[in-house]
Design a protein around this motif. Structure first.
Motif, mmCIF file in Angstrom:
data_model
loop_
_atom_site.group_PDB
_atom_site.id
_atom_site.type_symbol
_atom_site.label_atom_id
_atom_site.label_comp_id
_atom_site.label_asym_id
_atom_site.label_seq_id
_atom_site.Cartn_x
_atom_site.Cartn_y
_atom_site.Cartn_z
ATOM 1 N N SER A 21 -12.944 -10.797 18.221
ATOM 2 C CA SER A 21 -12.672 -12.001 19.014
ATOM 3 C C SER A 21 -11.194 -12.156 19.306
ATOM 4 N N LEU A 22 -10.358 -11.871 18.316
ATOM 5 C CA LEU A 22 -8.919 -12.029 18.511
ATOM 6 C C LEU A 22 -8.370 -11.026 19.523
ATOM 7 N N LEU A 33 -21.916 -0.667 28.339
ATOM 8 C CA LEU A 33 -22.453 -0.040 27.129
ATOM 9 C C LEU A 33 -21.349 0.597 26.293
ATOM 10 N N GLU A 34 -20.295 1.067 26.944
ATOM 11 C CA GLU A 34 -19.263 1.830 26.250
ATOM 12 C C GLU A 34 -17.946 1.089 26.084
ATOM 13 N N GLN A 35 -17.700 0.055 26.860
ATOM 14 C CA GLN A 35 -16.413 -0.632 26.814
ATOM 15 C C GLN A 35 -16.587 -2.137 26.734
ATOM 16 N N GLY A 36 -15.586 -2.775 26.082
ATOM 17 C CA GLY A 36 -15.599 -4.225 26.002
ATOM 18 C C GLY A 36 -15.854 -4.721 24.593
ATOM 19 N N ASP A 37 -16.086 -6.001 24.455
ATOM 20 C CA ASP A 37 -16.342 -6.635 23.165
ATOM 21 C C ASP A 37 -17.525 -5.957 22.473
ATOM 22 N N ALA A 38 -17.348 -5.618 21.199
ATOM 23 C CA ALA A 38 -18.385 -4.876 20.470
ATOM 24 C C ALA A 38 -19.708 -5.619 20.445
ATOM 25 N N ARG A 39 -19.663 -6.943 20.384
ATOM 26 C CA ARG A 39 -20.914 -7.709 20.306
ATOM 27 C C ARG A 39 -21.675 -7.680 21.630
ATOM 28 N N ASP A 40 -20.931 -7.670 22.732
ATOM 29 C CA ASP A 40 -21.576 -7.507 24.033
ATOM 30 C C ASP A 40 -22.205 -6.121 24.135
ATOM 31 N N ARG A 41 -21.515 -5.107 23.612
ATOM 32 C CA ARG A 41 -22.056 -3.743 23.650
ATOM 33 C C ARG A 41 -23.315 -3.625 22.788
ATOM 34 N N ILE A 42 -23.348 -4.345 21.661
ATOM 35 C CA ILE A 42 -24.545 -4.354 20.824
ATOM 36 C C ILE A 42 -25.729 -4.898 21.626
ATOM 37 N N CYS A 43 -25.501 -5.988 22.330
ATOM 38 C CA CYS A 43 -26.570 -6.599 23.125
ATOM 39 C C CYS A 43 -27.052 -5.658 24.224
ATOM 40 N N ARG A 44 -26.115 -5.013 24.899
ATOM 41 C CA ARG A 44 -26.480 -4.120 26.002
ATOM 42 C C ARG A 44 -27.183 -2.860 25.485
ATOM 43 N N ARG A 45 -26.719 -2.338 24.358
ATOM 44 C CA ARG A 45 -27.385 -1.181 23.764
ATOM 45 C C ARG A 45 -28.802 -1.548 23.324
#
Length: 341
Positions: free
Chosen positions: A221-222, A44-56
């Motif tokens: 992504s980069l 939820l707090e770390q990693g690719d922003a798009r993955d965090r959006i999905c988890r949130r």
């Protein structure tokens, strides 16, 4: 069948246990949505922003619906191949996905508007789309095709290059480059670039093997796909860019229609509330990428308003013209998009 006293007591006890355990009832009745995306997994707090959006999204949906609706996130295309996700959404074979909308251009030509070179050039302009007519009409087109936008996620693009910096269309001449979408590729081709088509998850191997010399993608992504290890020059996307992409969180219309009214309302509300986080995270990554790449020794370059205008001049007679000529709907959408200042 003979009902014995023992069977009767056992059945009654089991029923009482269920009544006394509402958590069990919720678990039994919970609907699980499968959410697939191509980006690296995190928390939820770390990693690719798009993955965090999905988890949130998943965490808040479960909270809002009292556990009657949950979301299982499958990162890194672990559930389904990247380019198969949009078609699966349309057919109801996949519940949700966060995917670059331009990947759907082969099935729905109107989707290529989501990565139109030099059309959207900053976040303030991008933020207006959802409530502008172009956003309403694009959302309607997708809904008619079986897909509903839940969260409008915009990403500014940067250019990672193993050769010279890419600031102007003329800079791509003779360069093997990945643009991320058909319309971007048209501009690169017209400018003398050697276009390579691949999802962002394959950029690293492309750069590593020499199949690519430069790649344009979202800052997020980069960073996530570690192209800093192979880059000599970075054209940053902070502030402005000729490459802005819509990567929405989407739900299959078949899945959405099968939800209860309360669940549908929760999906709409949580999705819209996440837009503020998505913009903030994207802007943060636009700054973070310059630090990550500079630490690796890459030279950092920023685009000016004059650079953007040159890209617009290159896009109008190529990508914009080609898109508008597809059908009456694409022409209408492009016209509406140009009205968003």
């Amino acid at each position: 069948m003979i009902v014995t006293r023992r069977r009767l007591i056992g059945t009654a006890a089991a029923g009482a246990g269920l009544i006394a355990c509402p958590a069990v009832l919720r678990a039994q009745g919970a609907k699980v949505l499968r959410l697939s995306h191509q980006f690296p997994g995190g928390t939820l707090e770390q990693g690719d922003a798009r993955d965090r959006i999905c988890r949130r999204f998943g965490a808040e949906i479960e909270k809002r619906t009292g556990g009657s609706l949950t979301v299982q996130v499958y990162p890194g295309s672990s559930l389904m191949k990247t380019l198969a996700q949009f078609s699966a959404l349309r057919k109801g074979a996949l519940d949700m996905s966060l995917i670059p909308l331009s990947y759907a251009g082969g099935e729905v030509p109107e989707a290529n508007l989501a990565l139109m070179p030099a059309l959207v050039t900053n976040y303030d302009q991008a933020a207006k789309w959802r409530t502008a007519r172009v956003g309403e009409e694009l959302a309607k087109t997708l809904a008619d095709k079986g897909v509903i936008i839940v969260t409008w996620v915009w990403q500014s693009g940067a250019v990672a290059s193993r050769v010279h910096p890419i600031l102007l269309p003329a800079d791509v001449k003779g360069v093997k480059i990945r643009g991320g979408g058909r319309e971007m590729d048209l501009v690169f081709q017209a400018s003398g670039g050697i276009v390579s088509t691949m999802p962002s998850s394959e950029m690293y191997i492309g750069m590593q093997t020499g199949a690519l010399e430069a790649a344009v993608s979202a800052s997020t992504s980069l960073i996530s796909f570690r192209l800093d290890e192979l880059t000599k020059n970075l054209t940053a996307g902070r502030g402005r860019s000729f490459w802005f992409i819509l990567e929405p969180l989407m739900i299959s219309k078949a899945t959405f229609d099968a939800l209860t009214p309360e669940q549908r309302q929760a999906v709409r509300e949580v999705g819209q509330e996440l837009e503020a986080f998505s913009f903030a995270a994207a802007k943060a990554d636009d700054e973070e990428i310059t630090k990550v790449y500079a630490a690796r020794g890459a030279k950092i370059h920023d685009l000016t308003g004059e650079h953007i205008e040159k890209w617009r001049e290159a896009a109008r007679p190529t990508a914009w013209k080609d898109f508008a000529a597809k059908n009456a709907r694409t022409a209408e959408l492009l016209k509406l998009a140009e009205e968003v200042a």
